[in-house]
Design a protein around this motif. Structure first.
Motif, PDB file in Angstrom:
ATOM      1  N   LEU A 236      45.415  44.139  21.271  1.00 35.29           N
ATOM      2  CA  LEU A 236      44.410  43.248  20.692  1.00 35.29           C
ATOM      3  C   LEU A 236      43.944  43.721  19.321  1.00 35.29           C
ATOM      4  O   LEU A 236      43.176  43.024  18.664  1.00 35.29           O
ATOM      5  CB  LEU A 236      43.207  43.133  21.638  1.00 35.29           C
ATOM      6  CG  LEU A 236      43.513  42.576  23.035  1.00 35.29           C
ATOM      7  CD1 LEU A 236      42.251  42.526  23.863  1.00 35.29           C
ATOM      8  CD2 LEU A 236      44.141  41.189  22.925  1.00 35.29           C
ATOM      9  N   SER A 237      44.381  44.898  18.888  1.00 36.66           N
ATOM     10  CA  SER A 237      43.998  45.408  17.577  1.00 36.66           C
ATOM     11  C   SER A 237      44.951  44.858  16.521  1.00 36.66           C
ATOM     12  O   SER A 237      46.132  45.197  16.502  1.00 36.66           O
ATOM     13  CB  SER A 237      44.056  46.944  17.581  1.00 36.66           C
ATOM     14  OG  SER A 237      43.838  47.453  16.284  1.00 36.66           O
ATOM     15  N   PRO A 238      44.464  43.996  15.627  1.00 35.22           N
ATOM     16  CA  PRO A 238      45.379  43.361  14.672  1.00 35.22           C
ATOM     17  C   PRO A 238      45.887  44.339  13.621  1.00 35.22           C
ATOM     18  O   PRO A 238      45.221  45.317  13.280  1.00 35.22           O
ATOM     19  CB  PRO A 238      44.506  42.276  14.026  1.00 35.22           C
ATOM     20  CG  PRO A 238      43.109  42.790  14.161  1.00 35.22           C
ATOM     21  CD  PRO A 238      43.070  43.546  15.460  1.00 35.22           C
ATOM     22  N   MET A 239      47.082  44.041  13.122  1.00 38.94           N
ATOM     23  CA  MET A 239      47.640  44.827  12.033  1.00 38.94           C
ATOM     24  C   MET A 239      47.211  44.200  10.709  1.00 38.94           C
ATOM     25  O   MET A 239      47.161  42.968  10.582  1.00 38.94           O
ATOM     26  CB  MET A 239      49.173  44.864  12.129  1.00 38.94           C
ATOM     27  CG  MET A 239      49.805  45.779  11.089  1.00 38.94           C
ATOM     28  SD  MET A 239      51.612  45.793  11.162  1.00 38.94           S
ATOM     29  CE  MET A 239      52.009  44.203  10.438  1.00 38.94           C
ATOM     30  N   LEU A 264      51.228  38.669  10.718  1.00 37.90           N
ATOM     31  CA  LEU A 264      51.254  40.124  10.788  1.00 37.90           C
ATOM     32  C   LEU A 264      51.233  40.511  12.260  1.00 37.90           C
ATOM     33  O   LEU A 264      50.368  40.069  13.014  1.00 37.90           O
ATOM     34  CB  LEU A 264      50.030  40.725  10.087  1.00 37.90           C
ATOM     35  CG  LEU A 264      49.965  40.647   8.558  1.00 37.90           C
ATOM     36  CD1 LEU A 264      48.523  40.758   8.091  1.00 37.90           C
ATOM     37  CD2 LEU A 264      50.793  41.768   7.945  1.00 37.90           C
ATOM     38  N   SER A 265      52.172  41.333  12.694  1.00 40.70           N
ATOM     39  CA  SER A 265      52.146  41.772  14.086  1.00 40.70           C
ATOM     40  C   SER A 265      52.766  43.152  14.208  1.00 40.70           C
ATOM     41  O   SER A 265      53.568  43.581  13.370  1.00 40.70           O
ATOM     42  CB  SER A 265      52.866  40.779  14.996  1.00 40.70           C
ATOM     43  OG  SER A 265      54.235  40.676  14.668  1.00 40.70           O
ATOM     44  N   ARG A 266      52.368  43.826  15.266  1.00 41.29           N
ATOM     45  CA  ARG A 266      52.825  45.178  15.545  1.00 41.29           C
ATOM     46  C   ARG A 266      53.177  45.253  17.026  1.00 41.29           C
ATOM     47  O   ARG A 266      52.467  44.696  17.863  1.00 41.29           O
ATOM     48  CB  ARG A 266      51.721  46.174  15.221  1.00 41.29           C
ATOM     49  CG  ARG A 266      52.043  47.607  15.514  1.00 41.29           C
ATOM     50  CD  ARG A 266      50.804  48.471  15.735  1.00 41.29           C
ATOM     51  NE  ARG A 266      49.724  48.291  14.789  1.00 41.29           N
ATOM     52  CZ  ARG A 266      48.592  47.670  15.102  1.00 41.29           C
ATOM     53  NH1 ARG A 266      48.431  47.143  16.305  1.00 41.29           N
ATOM     54  NH2 ARG A 266      47.626  47.559  14.215  1.00 41.29           N
ATOM     55  N   TYR A 267      54.251  45.900  17.363  1.00 45.51           N
ATOM     56  CA  TYR A 267      54.625  45.987  18.764  1.00 45.51           C
ATOM     57  C   TYR A 267      55.463  47.240  19.005  1.00 45.51           C
ATOM     58  O   TYR A 267      56.042  47.818  18.084  1.00 45.51           O
ATOM     59  CB  TYR A 267      55.391  44.738  19.224  1.00 45.51           C
ATOM     60  CG  TYR A 267      56.550  44.344  18.344  1.00 45.51           C
ATOM     61  CD1 TYR A 267      57.843  44.769  18.619  1.00 45.51           C
ATOM     62  CD2 TYR A 267      56.346  43.529  17.233  1.00 45.51           C
ATOM     63  CE1 TYR A 267      58.904  44.414  17.809  1.00 45.51           C
ATOM     64  CE2 TYR A 267      57.405  43.168  16.411  1.00 45.51           C
ATOM     65  CZ  TYR A 267      58.679  43.615  16.707  1.00 45.51           C
ATOM     66  OH  TYR A 267      59.728  43.260  15.886  1.00 45.51           O
TER      67      TYR A 267
END
Length: 511
Positions: A236-239, A264-267
């Motif tokens: 839930l912490s946005p990049m 913007l996304s992180r995984y």
């Protein structure tokens, strides 16, 4: 019937249950939908299944038309599908938030109820399942005959059940943006990066990680960095754009000029699968049941879980499920998940090597992909189109496979197999005027659509097709066949015939 989680898997399950005459309640813990796209499209078999249901057109209207993918990423390499004479993989470009909004509208129109901001905090099973819910107005309880956890990789349902989730978390972080870049940086599909020089489209490896990019449409790039990192991030912490640019600097040594940033996304990659998809009256689907170690398969796999499960759950709710039908969900979809885990884990091994031996492996792998057969096989594995379920009692080559669409001519005029499957019911299709087979299927008419048609592309004399479009039984072309085999297949997948003690109702059930 309670579904926990209103992601794509949960929403498809809700819609499919409505088609089967069951009214589900969907509980979603988030008070509103996230706009960050964790996935950016669908591909392979789920695209065809959505077309059969008549849903694909509205998804295309919300995003972009389905197209034959010219290439696919695979473990840090590219599969060049444009070399094939016929398309091997069809894809629908649609951001996950748009997909979920459209599916929610569809499921709601069919009559499903979706409650957002209602978090499941506990459950227990007896003769039914009692669910503890924390809602906007306080805690409450619900009771249902069945509960399905579609609540993602950190599933609360799975946790409460105590179901293990064995597998691997890979020590790497992927950061991804969709953005435009200045015209001064673009060079005929490649990038001329200030302070670095020309970067070819695809994958660039450095001592610090991997930088990759490809085009989306005419002016938008999908840009990705991969770094070895053990930090665990909150989903839930946005990049931020600053975080992404810092990653680009570490990987390339220079920043990358960007224009409009659209995503913007992180995984982080994980390869995991539960040992059981069913625990009594509670079942798991989608990311609650499996996580995959590469992109391009997880969302598709979870939605196909739901299509496989819905009609079997409905049979149990309506009271005519034959023995073993609901258990076949685990048997079939655990196998499908294992296949997906196999190819995505192979991708992880292929992309993670950073020594000369790994470079040699990738080079040899790319050489093998100059042949058509490996390209077809890998595209089918990514799309799930190579899957064949066991079909006891039928040794026909089509038995257990996904039924490909073909045109039909019926007494009412032109049709197709896809249109016959759109209501979500099983279909017995007589393609060679076989009255003895129609007579054998007649007792199942309240549950199975019995159709007679002609086609120039006759794959068999007759087909029994399940609601999930897999072929349960087939009669060989122009050959005698014992109708008992058809009756056995009908009983296996559609229960006892009328008059044999099972209810044949399709009335709505709120369970």
């Amino acid at each position: 019937m309670i579904i926990v989680g209103a992601g794509a898997a949960g929403l498809v399950l809700a819609a499919e249950l409505r088609l089967a005459g069951v009214r589900p309640l969907v509980l979603e813990r988030q008070p509103q939908r996230r706009e960050v796209a964790r996935a950016n499209g669908l591909g392979g078999q789920i695209v065809e299944l959505l077309r059969y249901r008549g849903v694909l057109e509205r998804l295309e209207a919300a995003a972009s038309p389905v197209r034959a993918a010219p290439s696919l990423p695979f473990g840090g390499t590219q599969l060049d599908l444009s070399r094939l004479a016929e398309p091997a993989y069809y894809a629908l470009g649609i951001p996950q938030p748009v997909l979920e909004r459209t599916l929610a509208e569809y499921a709601t129109e069919l009559g499903a109820e979706i409650r957002e901001g209602h978090e499941v905090v506990g459950l227990r099973e007896d003769t039914a399942v009692t669910v503890d819910v924390r809602g906007p107005d306080g805690p409450y309880q619900l009771t249902a005959r069945f509960v399905v956890g579609c609540d993602g990789g950190r599933s609360r349902v799975r946790e409460v059940l105590g179901v293990p989730f064995p597998g691997t978390t890979y020590p790497e972080v992927n950061r991804l943006v969709e953005a435009t870049v200045p015209d001064s940086v673009r060079r005929n599909g490649d990038l001329d990066v200030p302070g670095l020089g020309l970067l070819r489209q695809g994958f660039t490896r450095t001592d610090s990680g991997v930088f990759a990019f490809g085009t989306i449409g005419t002016d938008v790039l999908l840009i990705n960095t991969v770094e070895q990192e053990t930090t665990e991030y909150d989903d839930l912490s946005p990049m931020t754009e600053a975080e992404f640019q810092a990653s680009v600097r570490r990987v390339l040594g220079v920043p990358l000029p960007l224009g409009e940033v659209r995503r913007l996304s992180r995984y982080q990659w994980q390869g995991r699968q539960v040992p059981e998809y069913r625990v009594g009256r509670v079942l798991l689907a989608g990311d609650a049941a499996h996580l995959l170690a590469s992109s391009g398969a997880s969302l598709n796999l979870g939605m196909l879980d739901s299509v496989n499960l819905a009609w079997k759950l409905a049979a149990a709710v309506h009271g005519w499920a034959p023995p073993g039908l609901l258990d076949s969900y685990h048997a079939e979809r655990h196998y499908a998940g294992s296949r997906a885990l196999l190819q995505t884990s192979a991708q992880a091994a292929l992309r993670r090597g950073h020594d000369p031996a790994a470079d040699a492996l990738r080079t040899l792998f790319q050489e093998l992909l100059t042949d058509e057969q490996p390209l077809h096989r890998l595209a089918a594995a990514i799309g799930g189109t190579d899957l064949r379920y066991p079909a006891p009692g039928s040794d026909h080559p089509l038995a257990g496979t996904f039924a490909r669409d073909f045109p039909l001519t019926t007494d009412e005029g032109p049709s197709s197999l896809a249109s016959l499957l759109s209501p979500g019911r099983p279909v017995f299709l007589d393609l060679a005027d076989r009255p003895e087979l129609r007579a054998a299927a007649e007792p199942w008419a309240p549950r199975v659509a019995l159709r007679t048609a002609k086609t120039a592309l006759r794959p068999a004399d007759a087909l029994l097709v399940r609601p999930d479009a897999h072929i349960a039984w087939a009669a060989p072309l122009d050959s005698p066949v014992d109708p008992a085999g058809l009756r056995d297949a009908l009983a296996m997948w559609s229960g006892a015939p009328e008059g044999a003690g099972n209810r044949l109702t399709t009335d709505d059930h709120q369970e």
